[in-house]
Structures are given as C-alpha cells and as structure tokens.
Design an enzyme around this catalytic site. Structure first.
Site, PDB file in Angstrom:
ATOM      1  N   SER A   1       6.096  41.087  30.843  1.00 48.82           N
ATOM      2  CA  SER A   1       6.794  39.817  30.668  1.00 48.82           C
ATOM      3  C   SER A   1       8.202  40.095  30.182  1.00 48.82           C
ATOM      4  O   SER A   1       8.392  40.842  29.216  1.00 48.82           O
ATOM      5  CB  SER A   1       6.050  38.930  29.664  1.00 48.82           C
ATOM      6  OG  SER A   1       6.718  37.699  29.482  1.00 48.82           O
TER       7      SER A   1
ATOM      8  N   HIS B   1      13.983  35.194  33.830  1.00 41.48           N
ATOM      9  CA  HIS B   1      12.597  35.401  33.419  1.00 41.48           C
ATOM     10  C   HIS B   1      11.869  36.123  34.546  1.00 41.48           C
ATOM     11  O   HIS B   1      12.109  35.871  35.723  1.00 41.48           O
ATOM     12  CB  HIS B   1      11.922  34.053  33.144  1.00 41.48           C
ATOM     13  CG  HIS B   1      10.424  34.088  33.284  1.00 41.48           C
ATOM     14  ND1 HIS B   1       9.771  33.697  34.442  1.00 41.48           N
ATOM     15  CD2 HIS B   1       9.453  34.491  32.431  1.00 41.48           C
ATOM     16  CE1 HIS B   1       8.471  33.838  34.282  1.00 41.48           C
ATOM     17  NE2 HIS B   1       8.258  34.324  33.081  1.00 41.48           N
TER      18      HIS B   1
ATOM     19  N   ASN C   1       7.719  37.898  35.188  1.00 43.34           N
ATOM     20  CA  ASN C   1       6.462  38.462  34.718  1.00 43.34           C
ATOM     21  C   ASN C   1       5.535  38.696  35.906  1.00 43.34           C
ATOM     22  O   ASN C   1       5.597  37.982  36.914  1.00 43.34           O
ATOM     23  CB  ASN C   1       5.777  37.575  33.663  1.00 43.34           C
ATOM     24  CG  ASN C   1       5.119  36.357  34.262  1.00 43.34           C
ATOM     25  OD1 ASN C   1       4.016  36.434  34.798  1.00 43.34           O
ATOM     26  ND2 ASN C   1       5.788  35.221  34.188  1.00 43.34           N
TER      27      ASN C   1
END
Length: 296
Positions: free
Chosen positions: A118, A132, A134
């Site tokens: 992550s 972001h 993940n």
C-alpha cells in the site's frame, strides 16, 4: 481448497520486491532535487518500522514493514507499506465477505491470509500530484482473489499529466486483453468517488477487487503488471513538476484537496476499515492520511 503455500510465498515476495523498487526510485528523486526552496535540506530517506498483528488470543498473526518518509525535498509524506497477515475473521468481517463474495462456509472456517503493498504519497510542491497505489492477494479456505490499482490525486490538474498516467495504465492492462482497461478505469471512477461531496477524489486510474478467474498464474501476472505500471505512470509527472514555482495560493489549494482525500479514506475506503477491524497496526493503516490538511 488447498493452502496454496507456494502461491502465497510468491505473492508476498513480489510485493516486497515492488516495495524495494519504489523506495529506491523515490529516494533517487530526493537526491535529484538540487534546486527549489527545500533543496538545501538533506534529501529525504525512508524510516523503517516492523509492524505486528496480534490475534485475539494473543498469538502472532503476521505483520509487515512500514516505510515512511517525512519532510523530504520532494515528498512531504510518503508511505510504502507491505504486510502479510493471517488469522480468523471476526463475525462482521465474515458476514461482509460472505455477502460480497458469495463464499459459503465462512462461519464454519473463517481462516484468512492476506498480503499486499500500500502506497500513498503527499508532495511538497502543489504542482506535483498526490498518488495512491495498492495491490494485494487474499486467501480463505473457500476462495482466493486479487485486488488493487492506482489513482492520481492532483490538487492542480494538468490534462497532459492525466493523459500520461492513464496511457501507461492502459498499456499494461492491454497485455491482458483490450477490454480490461476500460472496465478497470470505470471501476476506479466509481470506487474513488466521494458521495457526500458529489465529486471524484482525483482524476482516476484503475481499480479491481475480488479478481479470480480460476487461473492463478494469469491473475498474478495481471496484478504484477498493475504494480509495474506505477513508476512509469507516476515518476515522469513528479520529475516534470517538482521544480515548478509555487506560493501561498497553490499551497492553500493543496491543503483543501487533502481534506477531500482524508474524508474519503476515513469514511469510505474498504482497506482502512478492514485493517482497523482485523487488528492491524493503526499507524500503518492510517499512513495514507496527509500530514496537513484544511477545510473551508
């Protein structure tokens, strides 16, 4: 279903390899930042801390490695965490998993194993987009699946940056079929949406969950390509914008946008909820939150 020990080992090792590659690339950006208002300070470095998950009976239930850089030349706060955890799902998680994935037998045998990476980056320069990413593998005795993706979160949007980010994602997805990228892009647009604000969190990316075709090798190849797409999709954007001049108005726009990011992660993000409900290290789970934010 068998324990899939070899597959679990390979997946966990891949997430560690991807983590190491990204950390080295980000520290390289810090070294390259030789101009700008923060260039005189030391280049940022990741601080490492092992994380542990403890089962309700006090037994060892796995853990991971939390890697966080704070106050760098380029990155104001960035975390790249990996974890491999196992145990027994609580009643709420059992019910949610059975409802979402249609898995029979969760109540009778609620064992699980999960591994993943992550990443969340919040930048010093408001012209550099937050991001972001993940990817993860999840196993129970009743089924396995992969999930994850990446999305771009600029406070100051540049159409060419958005186009580049999506083009790289598409090129990696196209290796697995031309129909895949449009579906994962639409999924990200739906997932990274803030209903109470009636707007998207950022400019999107790709996302999938509960992914299991029955062919583990093919599905693992896809999740690796999603991870491998990240650096070529993101690094050129930061490299291009990291020396752009900025002042108080740009910083204010960044802090307001971070408020949206925090709202989403605390209210809607399934990974945040799962991590806290299953007893994982809260500092690692909440690593995604920005160091500073504001609301108007």
């Amino acid at each position: 279903m068998d324990e899939m020990t070899a597959e679990k080992t390979r997946a966990s090792a891949w997430f560690r390899e991807l983590r190491d590659t990204i950390v080295a690339a980000f520290e390289g950006l810090e070294e390259a930042q030789e101009t700008g208002p923060l260039s005189e300070q030391p280049a940022g470095r990741f601080e490492l801390r092992e994380t542990l998950r403890t089962a309700e009976d006090g037994s060892d239930a796995g853990g991971g490695l939390m890697s966080v850089m704070r106050g760098g030349r380029v990155f104001e706060k960035v975390g790249v965490n990996i974890s491999t955890v196992h145990g027994r799902l609580g009643a709420r998680a059992q019910a949610a998993m059975a409802a979402r994935r249609g898995l029979p037998g969760m109540k009778e045998d609620p064992r699980f194993w999960a591994s993943g990476i992550s990443l969340v980056a919040h930048m010093q320069n408001p012209h550099c987009p937050a991001v972001h990413m993940n990817t993860r593998m999840f196993w129970t005795p009743h089924g396995w699946w992969f999930g994850g993706g990446s999305d771009l979160n600029p406070c100051l949007e540049y159409a060419e940056d958005t186009a580049h980010f999506h083009a790289v994602q598409k090129a990696h997805c196209d290796r697995h079929g031309a129909e895949l990228y449009p579906r994962l892009k639409a999924w990200a647009d739906e997932y990274f949406y803030i209903p109470h604000r009636k707007r998207a969190r950022g400019v999107g990316g790709i996302f999938l969950d509960d992914h299991c075709t029955g062919d583990w090798e093919a599905d693992f190849a896809l999740i690796r390509d999603i991870g491998q797409a990240f650096l070529p999709a993101y690094l050129p954007l930061v490299d291009k914008r990291r020396t752009d001049p900025w002042g108080a108005p740009e910083k204010d726009a960044q802090l307001v946008h971070r408020g949206l990011y925090a709202e989403y992660n605390l209210v809607y993000d399934r990974g945040t909820k799962f991590g806290l409900e299953t007893g994982h290290d809260p500092d690692a789970v909440l690593m995604s939150l920005p160091p500073l934010a504001k609301w108007v």
